[in-house]
Design an enzyme around this catalytic site. Sequence first.
Site, PDB file in Angstrom:
ATOM      1  N   ARG A 184      23.323  47.314  17.394  1.00 33.58           N
ATOM      2  CA  ARG A 184      24.200  46.293  16.795  1.00 33.58           C
ATOM      3  C   ARG A 184      23.930  46.179  15.282  1.00 33.58           C
ATOM      4  O   ARG A 184      22.804  46.087  14.838  1.00 33.58           O
ATOM      5  CB  ARG A 184      23.946  44.946  17.470  1.00 33.58           C
ATOM      6  CG  ARG A 184      24.786  43.782  16.932  1.00 33.58           C
ATOM      7  CD  ARG A 184      23.989  42.870  16.035  1.00 33.58           C
ATOM      8  NE  ARG A 184      24.735  41.671  15.634  1.00 33.58           N
ATOM      9  CZ  ARG A 184      24.411  40.922  14.582  1.00 33.58           C
ATOM     10  NH1 ARG A 184      23.364  41.228  13.854  1.00 33.58           N
ATOM     11  NH2 ARG A 184      25.113  39.870  14.280  1.00 33.58           N
ATOM     12  N   GLY A 235      26.692  36.846  12.349  1.00 30.92           N
ATOM     13  CA  GLY A 235      27.392  37.948  11.697  1.00 30.92           C
ATOM     14  C   GLY A 235      28.768  38.222  12.273  1.00 30.92           C
ATOM     15  O   GLY A 235      29.719  38.515  11.542  1.00 30.92           O
ATOM     16  N   GLY A 264      25.089  43.754  12.006  1.00 25.21           N
ATOM     17  CA  GLY A 264      25.787  42.513  11.679  1.00 25.21           C
ATOM     18  C   GLY A 264      26.501  42.600  10.344  1.00 25.21           C
ATOM     19  O   GLY A 264      26.742  43.684   9.812  1.00 25.21           O
ATOM     20  N   ASP A 265      26.823  41.431   9.813  1.00 21.95           N
ATOM     21  CA  ASP A 265      27.537  41.368   8.534  1.00 21.95           C
ATOM     22  C   ASP A 265      26.673  41.773   7.351  1.00 21.95           C
ATOM     23  O   ASP A 265      27.189  42.224   6.324  1.00 21.95           O
ATOM     24  CB  ASP A 265      28.005  39.923   8.293  1.00 21.95           C
ATOM     25  CG  ASP A 265      26.801  38.981   8.192  1.00 21.95           C
ATOM     26  OD1 ASP A 265      26.017  38.920   9.164  1.00 21.95           O
ATOM     27  OD2 ASP A 265      26.622  38.347   7.144  1.00 21.95           O
ATOM     28  N   THR A 276      19.063  35.576   7.340  1.00 21.71           N
ATOM     29  CA  THR A 276      19.057  36.715   6.420  1.00 21.71           C
ATOM     30  C   THR A 276      18.588  36.226   5.069  1.00 21.71           C
ATOM     31  O   THR A 276      19.004  35.147   4.636  1.00 21.71           O
ATOM     32  CB  THR A 276      20.492  37.266   6.261  1.00 21.71           C
ATOM     33  OG1 THR A 276      20.938  37.687   7.544  1.00 21.71           O
ATOM     34  CG2 THR A 276      20.532  38.442   5.304  1.00 21.71           C
TER      35      THR A 276
HETATM   36  N1  ASP Z   1      23.942  37.445   9.537  1.00 22.81           N
HETATM   37  C1  ASP Z   1      22.832  37.994  10.259  1.00 22.81           C
HETATM   38  C2  ASP Z   1      23.348  38.865  11.366  1.00 22.81           C
HETATM   39  O1  ASP Z   1      24.304  38.495  12.025  1.00 22.81           O
HETATM   40  C3  ASP Z   1      21.891  36.972  10.816  1.00 22.81           C
HETATM   41  C4  ASP Z   1      21.668  35.726   9.980  1.00 22.81           C
HETATM   42  O2  ASP Z   1      21.878  35.726   8.783  1.00 22.81           O
HETATM   43  O3  ASP Z   1      21.278  34.713  10.528  1.00 22.81           O
HETATM   44  O4  ASP Z   1      22.771  39.884  11.598  1.00 22.81           O
END
Ligand code: ASP
Length: 305
Positions: free
Chosen positions: A177, A203, A179-180, A149
């Site tokens: 889905r 995430g 994520g965080d 990210t």
């Molecule tokens: N945090 C991101 C997610 O889970 C992916 C990442 O930062 O690598 O979507």
Amino acid sequence: MSWAVIGTWRMSLKGTEKAMEILRSGGSAADACTEAASIVEDDPHFHSVGYSGLPNEDGHVQLDAGFMDGDTLHFGAVGCLEGFRSPIRVARSLADRKYNNFLVGQGAAQYAAANAFEKRINETEDSMNAYNKEKGKNSPLSSYDGHDTVCFLAIDNDGHMAAAVSTSGLFMKANGRVGDSALIGNGYYVDSSIGGACATGLGEDIMKGSLSHTIYMKMKDGTSAKDAAAVSVQQLHAELMKRQNYAGGIAAIALDRSGSYGVGTNEPFAFTFASDQTPACTYFADAENGSTKIHVYQDTDPALD
Ligand code: ASP
């Protein structure tokens, strides 16, 4: 007052340079972070953000983004947005509303279309080659590698702070889905009177520790950005190991209101930083005996996106 900006992974360098230009000429932290994330979203060389992002299990690039204003604590976010050029701009535009700040999927796309955000097909030949290669494998679709990210945290000359994050999330993730990254307190949190934090990595594991808010709370209690980021990641890693016997890759950046930064990670991690005192530069961080070791990025370091 002084300005500073920090970004995640090597891909953030151009964004950090753009943010630097904006902050140096008196622009706002909010504009600096938004423009920085948007540059990375537009660059097809980075396969985990925006244009040419990593597809989900159905071959669609679904994008997550979040924006936060450290003065008002207003935030805007989109999850699973398909078919638009800049998820971070859409996210930011949602921040000043009283309700409906976080839109996902079709609702997010409807909002973006109604507000004339530029459309773009984000699936490129590269995205689809990666997808078809993975799909062609006999093993079940489980390629959760290759995600990252881009996150930016900035403070401007007037002491305003902001955060912006953008990602295509996990490669081959399930349709729908989120994520965080789009979730306030998890992928990002910022308060101009204290500082802020942003996270990248798996995430599902980051959310188990509400990581960005945890780092922020430590800073609020008087811990430095450096220790807050490093200790929070270590503690989350240890907790995950204890309870589930594994921990995904997790990294976090923090920036306080004086422009000092911190980094925490349980995996090799690259980040970029610039301030009125320091030119834009890429750094390498890794966990070593319970602390985070940082040096200027060298050719011999692993090629981290
Ligand atoms: N945090 C991101 C997610 O889970 C992916 C990442 O930062 O690598 O979507």
